[in-house]
Write an enzyme that holds these catalytic residues in place. Structure first.
Site, PDB file in Angstrom:
ATOM      1  N   ARG A  13      57.329  32.038  50.651  1.00  0.00           N
ATOM      2  CA  ARG A  13      57.152  31.781  49.220  1.00  0.00           C
ATOM      3  C   ARG A  13      56.164  32.730  48.542  1.00  0.00           C
ATOM      4  NH1 ARG A  13      53.768  26.058  49.351  1.00  0.00           N
ATOM      5  NH2 ARG A  13      51.912  26.847  50.414  1.00  0.00           N
ATOM      6  N   ARG A  19      48.501  35.046  55.597  1.00  0.00           N
ATOM      7  CA  ARG A  19      47.330  34.998  54.717  1.00  0.00           C
ATOM      8  C   ARG A  19      46.072  34.747  55.548  1.00  0.00           C
ATOM      9  NH1 ARG A  19      48.805  31.006  52.022  1.00  0.00           N
ATOM     10  NH2 ARG A  19      47.433  29.401  52.868  1.00  0.00           N
ATOM     11  N   ASP A 118      41.580  19.848  65.016  1.00  0.00           N
ATOM     12  CA  ASP A 118      42.268  20.197  63.776  1.00  0.00           C
ATOM     13  C   ASP A 118      41.933  19.247  62.633  1.00  0.00           C
ATOM     14  OD1 ASP A 118      43.373  22.002  65.478  1.00  0.00           O
ATOM     15  OD2 ASP A 118      45.451  21.374  65.220  1.00  0.00           O
ATOM     16  N   HIS A 251      44.179  55.713  81.265  1.00  0.00           N
ATOM     17  CA  HIS A 251      45.270  56.562  80.810  1.00  0.00           C
ATOM     18  C   HIS A 251      46.434  56.524  81.796  1.00  0.00           C
ATOM     19  CE1 HIS A 251      47.096  59.854  78.598  1.00  0.00           C
ATOM     20  NE2 HIS A 251      47.355  60.439  79.751  1.00  0.00           N
TER      21      HIS A 251
END
Length: 278
Positions: A13, A19, A118, A251
């Site tokens: 949206r 974000r 949470d 490497h």
């Protein structure tokens, strides 16, 4: 699902997904998904309605009236805290929406009531909830003073390419520290160079210019999560850019980029971006 052969459409949206993550990582993932996957990414698209046809086909209608037929839908709607029925109001515990505000010791406004995980709306990650619980137990029952610590928490986004991150984003670092040096490189990893794949990796290190401490590391490449977990230890311990420079790279690996970037790509001074220093 795209990798398993399904035709996938992603509706988001807003202007750009992820974000709160570093802006370069967000844009890099967008470019890689658009260039190297079959996913049809639709930004600024907000589903309004889902209906089911007689043959079982699902139809998604967005707020602009566009329709999309599909066989299955995964709809990420966010999360809410499950506090209904706990009687928090009767106990006098303050809530904010469906979450429970707490202090650095996971204590609510009622001294005898604590909350972790949470439900406290801090960082919604399982290892963070475990840390909060352990520190609360140590403080209450272990005779230790252990407030929670949410700075320099590493995390991974399991996309293609994978994103690993620890510390401050460029945007947040510029706002917090004012003066930062940004080291960045976008390249094709060797494993993608030989088959002439157009898949690119992006590595980024953010340094507090005053102390030379590395305050952010962001990686978009195969296995980024595994890579950044190790880097997170060094950053949590306060490693400086010189510490990174003094480390010998392995490497050939993509990870050696973390210890071979020597010149900043650009700078921030007083929170303002500049390409050069006078």
């Amino acid at each position: 699902m795209d990798g398993l052969g399904s035709d996938v459409t992603l509706m988001y949206r807003g202007d750009l997904f992820l974000r709160g993550f570093d802006g370069d990582m967000r844009n890099h993932l967008k470019e890689e998904m658009e260039n190297n996957s079959g996913i049809d990414v639709k930004f600024n698209t907000d589903p309004k309605e889902i209906s089911k046809k007689d043959d079982g086909t699902l139809v998604v209608v967005d707020r602009d009236g566009n329709e999309l037929e599909c066989d299955a839908i995964l709809y990420a709607t966010g999360r809410k805290g499950k506090i209904d029925g706990l009687g928090l109001d009767k106990a006098g515990v303050t809530t904010k929406g469906t979450f429970i505000p707490v202090d650095d010791y996971s204590q609510t406004n009622v001294p005898s009531v604590y909350a972790v995980g949470d439900i406290t709306d801090r960082i919604a990650l399982t290892p963070v909830a475990l840390m909060e619980g352990h520190r609360l137990s140590d403080t209450l029952f272990g005779g230790k003073d252990r407030p929670v610590d949410h700075e320099y928490v590493a995390s991974t986004v399991f996309t293609t390419p994978e994103i690993g991150t620890v510390g401050y984003s460029e945007e947040d670092a510029a706002a917090k520290f004012g003066d930062i040096d940004v080291y960045k490189n976008r390249f094709r990893a060797m494993k993608h160079s030989f088959p002439k794949s157009e898949t690119y990796s992006l590595f980024k290190i953010i340094v507090d210019s005053k102390t030379q401490r590395v305050v952010g590391c962001h990686v978009a490449t195969d296995g980024a999560g595994e890579m950044v977990q190790g880097v997170a230890i060094a950053i949590k311990m306060g490693a400086t850019k010189e510490d990174f420079d003094n480390t010998i790279g392995i490497h050939p690996t993509s990870a050696e980029e973390l210890v071979t970037m020597r010149t900043p790509s650009y700078y921030y001074r007083g929170g303002a971006k500049t390409d050069t220093l006078e």
